[in-house]
Motif scaffolding. Structure first.
Motif, PDB file in Angstrom:
ATOM      1  N   ASN A 478      15.402  13.264  -2.963  1.00 31.46           N
ATOM      2  CA  ASN A 478      15.209  14.423  -2.089  1.00 31.46           C
ATOM      3  C   ASN A 478      13.793  14.996  -2.223  1.00 31.46           C
ATOM      4  OD1 ASN A 478      17.886  14.154  -1.263  1.00 31.46           O
ATOM      5  ND2 ASN A 478      18.627  15.568  -2.828  1.00 31.46           N
ATOM      6  N   GLY A 479      13.385  15.732  -1.193  1.00 26.66           N
ATOM      7  CA  GLY A 479      12.057  16.315  -1.178  1.00 26.66           C
ATOM      8  C   GLY A 479      10.969  15.287  -0.910  1.00 26.66           C
ATOM      9  N   MET A 480       9.740  15.770  -0.785  1.00 29.27           N
ATOM     10  CA  MET A 480       8.597  14.886  -0.550  1.00 29.27           C
ATOM     11  C   MET A 480       8.442  13.890  -1.676  1.00 29.27           C
ATOM     12  SD  MET A 480       6.218  14.154   1.598  1.00 29.27           S
ATOM     13  CE  MET A 480       4.832  13.027   1.605  1.00 29.27           C
ATOM     14  N   GLN A 481       8.802  14.297  -2.890  1.00 30.25           N
ATOM     15  CA  GLN A 481       8.670  13.406  -4.035  1.00 30.25           C
ATOM     16  C   GLN A 481       9.500  12.137  -3.854  1.00 30.25           C
ATOM     17  OE1 GLN A 481       8.887  15.417  -7.757  1.00 30.25           O
ATOM     18  NE2 GLN A 481       9.050  13.553  -8.966  1.00 30.25           N
ATOM     19  N   ALA A 482      10.634  12.247  -3.179  1.00 31.34           N
ATOM     20  CA  ALA A 482      11.474  11.079  -2.955  1.00 31.34           C
ATOM     21  C   ALA A 482      10.763  10.035  -2.110  1.00 31.34           C
ATOM     22  CB  ALA A 482      12.785  11.495  -2.293  1.00 31.34           C
ATOM     23  N   VAL A 483      10.009  10.476  -1.106  1.00 30.40           N
ATOM     24  CA  VAL A 483       9.263   9.525  -0.282  1.00 30.40           C
ATOM     25  C   VAL A 483       8.264   8.767  -1.139  1.00 30.40           C
ATOM     26  CG1 VAL A 483       7.670   9.296   1.663  1.00 30.40           C
ATOM     27  CG2 VAL A 483       9.586  10.887   1.811  1.00 30.40           C
ATOM     28  N   HIS A 484       7.599   9.473  -2.052  1.00 32.81           N
ATOM     29  CA  HIS A 484       6.632   8.813  -2.926  1.00 32.81           C
ATOM     30  C   HIS A 484       7.304   7.772  -3.819  1.00 32.81           C
ATOM     31  CE1 HIS A 484       3.579  12.355  -2.561  1.00 32.81           C
ATOM     32  NE2 HIS A 484       3.689  11.643  -1.457  1.00 32.81           N
ATOM     33  N   GLU A 485       8.590   7.980  -4.147  1.00 31.03           N
ATOM     34  CA  GLU A 485       9.320   7.009  -4.959  1.00 31.03           C
ATOM     35  C   GLU A 485       9.483   5.678  -4.221  1.00 31.03           C
ATOM     36  OE1 GLU A 485      10.735   7.349  -8.042  1.00 31.03           O
ATOM     37  OE2 GLU A 485      10.622   9.509  -8.411  1.00 31.03           O
ATOM     38  N   TYR A 486       9.358   5.691  -2.900  1.00 30.50           N
ATOM     39  CA  TYR A 486       9.549   4.489  -2.093  1.00 30.50           C
ATOM     40  C   TYR A 486       8.250   3.960  -1.503  1.00 30.50           C
ATOM     41  CZ  TYR A 486      14.537   5.346  -2.511  1.00 30.50           C
ATOM     42  OH  TYR A 486      15.810   5.524  -3.011  1.00 30.50           O
ATOM     43  N   THR A 487       7.130   4.369  -2.073  1.00 27.65           N
ATOM     44  CA  THR A 487       5.827   3.882  -1.617  1.00 27.65           C
ATOM     45  C   THR A 487       5.009   3.409  -2.804  1.00 27.65           C
ATOM     46  OG1 THR A 487       4.740   6.043  -1.770  1.00 27.65           O
ATOM     47  CG2 THR A 487       5.790   5.497   0.323  1.00 27.65           C
ATOM     48  N   GLN A 488       3.955   2.645  -2.508  1.00 27.34           N
ATOM     49  CA  GLN A 488       2.978   2.252  -3.509  1.00 27.34           C
ATOM     50  C   GLN A 488       1.588   2.605  -2.977  1.00 27.34           C
ATOM     51  OE1 GLN A 488       3.608  -1.930  -4.133  1.00 27.34           O
ATOM     52  NE2 GLN A 488       3.880  -2.333  -1.971  1.00 27.34           N
ATOM     53  N   VAL A 489       0.678   2.886  -3.882  1.00 27.71           N
ATOM     54  CA  VAL A 489      -0.649   3.387  -3.507  1.00 27.71           C
ATOM     55  C   VAL A 489      -1.673   2.259  -3.552  1.00 27.71           C
ATOM     56  CG1 VAL A 489      -2.500   4.991  -4.092  1.00 27.71           C
ATOM     57  CG2 VAL A 489      -0.105   5.697  -4.339  1.00 27.71           C
ATOM     58  N   LYS A 490      -2.432   2.152  -2.484  1.00 25.39           N
ATOM     59  CA  LYS A 490      -3.533   1.185  -2.414  1.00 25.39           C
ATOM     60  C   LYS A 490      -4.856   1.959  -2.353  1.00 25.39           C
ATOM     61  CE  LYS A 490      -3.124  -2.491   0.090  1.00 25.39           C
ATOM     62  NZ  LYS A 490      -2.905  -3.344   1.282  1.00 25.39           N
ATOM     63  N   SER A 491      -5.788   1.557  -3.182  1.00 24.96           N
ATOM     64  CA  SER A 491      -7.122   2.179  -3.193  1.00 24.96           C
ATOM     65  C   SER A 491      -8.100   1.282  -2.444  1.00 24.96           C
ATOM     66  CB  SER A 491      -7.584   2.378  -4.641  1.00 24.96           C
ATOM     67  OG  SER A 491      -8.879   2.929  -4.684  1.00 24.96           O
ATOM     68  N   ILE A 492      -8.815   1.849  -1.480  1.00 21.29           N
ATOM     69  CA  ILE A 492      -9.735   1.090  -0.623  1.00 21.29           C
ATOM     70  C   ILE A 492     -11.147   1.634  -0.803  1.00 21.29           C
ATOM     71  CG2 ILE A 492     -10.300   0.467   1.765  1.00 21.29           C
ATOM     72  CD1 ILE A 492      -7.283   0.784   2.372  1.00 21.29           C
ATOM     73  N   TRP A 493     -12.093   0.718  -1.059  1.00 21.63           N
ATOM     74  CA  TRP A 493     -13.496   1.077  -1.283  1.00 21.63           C
ATOM     75  C   TRP A 493     -14.350   0.546  -0.134  1.00 21.63           C
ATOM     76  CZ3 TRP A 493     -15.478   3.289  -5.980  1.00 21.63           C
ATOM     77  CH2 TRP A 493     -14.505   3.516  -6.962  1.00 21.63           C
ATOM     78  N   VAL A 494     -15.238   1.374   0.373  1.00 13.84           N
ATOM     79  CA  VAL A 494     -16.141   0.998   1.464  1.00 13.84           C
ATOM     80  C   VAL A 494     -17.575   1.284   1.029  1.00 13.84           C
ATOM     81  CG1 VAL A 494     -16.775   1.323   3.868  1.00 13.84           C
ATOM     82  CG2 VAL A 494     -14.374   1.573   3.164  1.00 13.84           C
ATOM     83  N   ASP A 495     -18.377   0.239   0.970  1.00 15.54           N
ATOM     84  CA  ASP A 495     -19.791   0.400   0.620  1.00 15.54           C
ATOM     85  C   ASP A 495     -20.578   0.746   1.871  1.00 15.54           C
ATOM     86  OD1 ASP A 495     -22.590  -0.204   0.029  1.00 15.54           O
ATOM     87  OD2 ASP A 495     -21.813  -1.091  -1.829  1.00 15.54           O
TER      88      ASP A 495
END
Length: 507
Positions: A478-495
C-alpha cells in the motif's frame, strides 16, 4: 433474501460449482485434469471445485506473463493506459461486490457484513494505484563530474509471483495487484487451496476489463506443488507473499536460487495496550474488533491484550460481558457477529491451542469450546475465547494461533507495557488506548511494530504503507512505497562535452 427482518445472502443453488484456471486470458483445466474441493466451513460440505494446478501449469502461466511483459501488447501500454485498465477493473469490482463477497464468505466463513463492506471498498485500491501509474518517475541528480547529466528511471521488474492466503484473498490480492500492475509488471497469482473461488471470480472481471493476454494469470493448486513451483521459477523476478512466517522462510530460500526480490507480510502476535485512563467502553469494542472480528483470522489480530493492573478486573469484566453477547451463526446472515474458522485443519489447531493454554495455567474466562447447537454443530466454529492470568512467556502468548483466542496480560507501568509488548519475535501491529497524547506518541515511537493505532484498531488504507518488523515480514504494501517495491532503478549518464584523454582513469 429472507422475507424476515434479517437479510441472508445466498449463492444460486446450482450444485457444486466447477471452476477453471485463468492463464493467458483463457479458461483452462489443469495439465493433469485433476480437481480439488472447496468446503463451505459453515456447512462442512463441498460447494465448489477448482483445478489442481502443478508445476507444468505454473510454467505455462509464467511463460505467458513473460511474453506479455517482453513482447506482448502490455509491453507497449504506458502508464496512462495501465491506469485506464485499473480504473475499469475497479468499476467492475464495485458492480460485482455482492457476488465477490458471497464467494469469499462461502469459501472461508468470514462475515457477509464485513465482506460486503470490504468488497465495496476494493475499487479504492484500483483507483489509487491507477492514479499513481503515470506518476512513476526517477530523479535528476546533480553529480560532481563536469559536463555530465545524470538521471534515473524506475522500471518494472517483470513477472511477479503472488501467493495469497485464505483469510482475506481479495483484499490481499489487491494489495499486490494494484502496485504491481500500476508499475507495468505482469503477474501469476496462486490463491490458497482453501479459498480459490473469489479470485477466479475476480479473474472474470480482469477479462471483462480488457487486460491483454498474459498480464494477470491465476493458477489454483496446493502450496507444496503449485506454490513451490512458482517460488522456484527462474523467470519470476519478484515474489509477494502473505501468510505464515514459516512459509515465508521457505520462500526466501527458494527465491535465493534465482535472486528474485521478495516482499513478505507474515505473522503477528500484536499487543493491544489498555492504559488506566482509556475510555474503557471504546477500548472493549477495540479489543473485540482486534481479535474476534474475522474470528481472529487476521495477521494483525490484537491477540495479546495488555491491561494496566489498576483496571484489569474492571476491564476484564466488561470484556467478558460483551463477548458473551457475540452472536455466532450463518456467516451469510447480516445479523451474525462472528463466523467460522476457515477450514478443519485450522479449526483443530485453534482448539489444540486452547488446550495448551489451560495446561500452561492460564484461565479460560469465556468460551474455549466448539459450539454444539443444531445451527452451529456442522460448522468449524470456536467460541470466542478469553484467557486470563496469562504470562507473556506462555506459548499462547508467543505463538500465532490465528483464531478467536485472546490473552489478557497485566502490566504495571509504561515501561513494563513496552517490555511485554516488544517481547515477541513478531512486530506487525500494536495499539495504545489512552487519553494522554504525550504517552500515546511515546509508546508509538518505542513499539516494535510496522503499524501502531492510537485509540482504534484494525484500520488499513490503500494510501498508507503496511508491513512488519522482525519475523512479521519484509517490505511494505500500500501507498507510494508499494509501487517502489515493484520497480527497479536505472541510472543513466549523458556526457555533454567531455573528451576522454586517459581511458584508464575513471574519476
Amino acid at each position: 433474501m429472507s422475507t424476515s427482518t434479517k437479510t441472508i445472502y445466498e449463492l444460486p443453488n446450482t450444485g457444486v460449482k466447477q471452476y477453471k484456471m485463468f492463464i493467458n486470458n483463457e479458461w483452462i483445466e489443469s495439465a493433469s485434469g485433476k480437481m480439488f474441493d472447496s468446503v463451505n466451513p459453515f456447512t462442512g460440505e463441498v460447494w465448489a471445485q477448482a483445478p489442481m494446478g502443478e508445476a507444468e501449469d505454473i510454467d505455462r502461466a509464467v511463460k505467458a506473463a513473460k511474453a506479455a511483459f517482453e513482447t506482448g501488447e502490455w509491453s507497449r501500454i504506458n502508464g496512462a493506459g495501465r491506469a485506464a485498465l485499473l480504473r475499469k477493473l475497479g468499476d467492475l469490482i464495485g458492480e460485482n461486490a455482492e457476488i465477490l463477497a458471497i464467494s469469499e464468505v462461502v469459501d472461508n466463513g468470514k462475515l457477509i457484513r464485513e465482506m460486503l463492506g470490504q468488497t465495496k471498498s476494493l475499487p479504492g485500491w484500483c483507483y489509487y494505484f491507477a492514479g499513481l501509474a503515470d506518476k512513476i518517475h526517477g530523479e535528476s541528480i546533480p553529480v560532481d563530474i563536469p559536463n555530465m547529466i545524470n538521471y534515473t528511471v524506475r522500471e518494472p521488474l517483470g513477472v511477479v509471483g503472488a501467493i495469497i492466503p485464505w483469510n482475506s484473498p481479495l483484499l490481499l490480492t489487491l494489495f499486490k495487484l494494484g502496485p504491481a500492475i500500476a508499475a507495468g509488471n505482469t503477474m501469476v497469482i496462486k490463491p490458497s487451496e482453501v479459498t480459490p473461488a473469489s479470485l477466479l471470480e475476480l479473474a472474470k472481471l480482469v477479462e471483462e476489463a480488457g487486460f491483454p493476454p498474459g498480464v494477470i494469470n491465476i493458477v489454483t493448486g496446493y502450496g507444496n506443488t503449485a506454490g513451490d513451483a512458482l517460488t522456484r521459477h527462474p523467470d519470476v523476478r519478484k515474489l509477494a507473499f502473505t501468510g505464515s512466517s514459516a512459509t515465508g522462510k521457505l520462500i526466501v530460500k527458494n527465491s535465493a536460487e534465482h535472486f528474485a526480490r521478495v516482499s513478505l507480510e507474515l505473522g503477528g502476535k500484536s499487543p493491544n495496550i489498555i492504559f488506566d485512563d482509556a475510555d474503557l467502553s471504546n477500548a472493549v469494542n477495540g479489543v473485540l474488533a482486534g481479535i474476534f472480528a474475522a474470528s481472529g483470522q487476521t495477521c494483525m489480530a490484537g491477540s495479546r491484550v495488555l491491561v494496566h493492573e489498576s483496571i484489569y478486573d474492571e476491564f476484564t469484566e466488561k470484556l467478558v460481558e460483551r463477548t458473551s453477547q457475540i452472536r455466532l451463526g450463518n456467516p451469510l446472515d447480516m445479523e451474525t457477529e462472528m463466523g467460522t474458522v476457515a477450514f478443519e485443519g485450522q479449526h483443530n489447531k485453534v482448539l489444540s491451542y486452547i488446550e495448551i493454554g489451560e495446561s500452561e495455567g492460564a484461565k479460560v474466562l469465556h468460551g474455549g469450546k466448539r459450539p454444539t447447537t443444531d445451527e452451529l454443530k456442522n460448522g468449524f466454529f470456536v467460541e470466542p475465547t478469553i484467557f486470563g492470568d496469562v504470562q507473556n512467556d506462555m506459548r499462547i502468548a508467543q505463538e500465532e494461533i490465528f483464531g478467536p483466542v485472546v490473552c489478557l496480560i497485566r502490566f504495571k507501568d509504561e515501561e513494563d507495557a513496552l517490555r511485554i509488548a516488544n517481547d515477541t519475535e513478531f512486530g506487525l501491529a500494536a495499539a495504545v488506548w489512552t487519553k494522554d497524547v504525550q504517552r500515546a506518541h511515546r509508546m508509538a515511537g518505542k513499539l516494535n511494530a510496522g503499524t501502531v493505532w492510537i485509540n482504534n484498531y484494525r484500520k488499513v488504507s490503500y494510501a498508507s504503507p503496511f508491513g512488519g518488523y522482525k519475523a512479521s515480514g519484509i517490505g511494505r504494501e500500500n501507498g507510494m512505497q508499494a509501487v517502489h517495491e515493484y520497480t527497479q532503478v536505472k541510472s543513466i549518464w549523458v556526457d555533454t562535452g567531455n573528451i576522454i584523454t586517459d581511458p584508464f582513469k575513471i574519476l
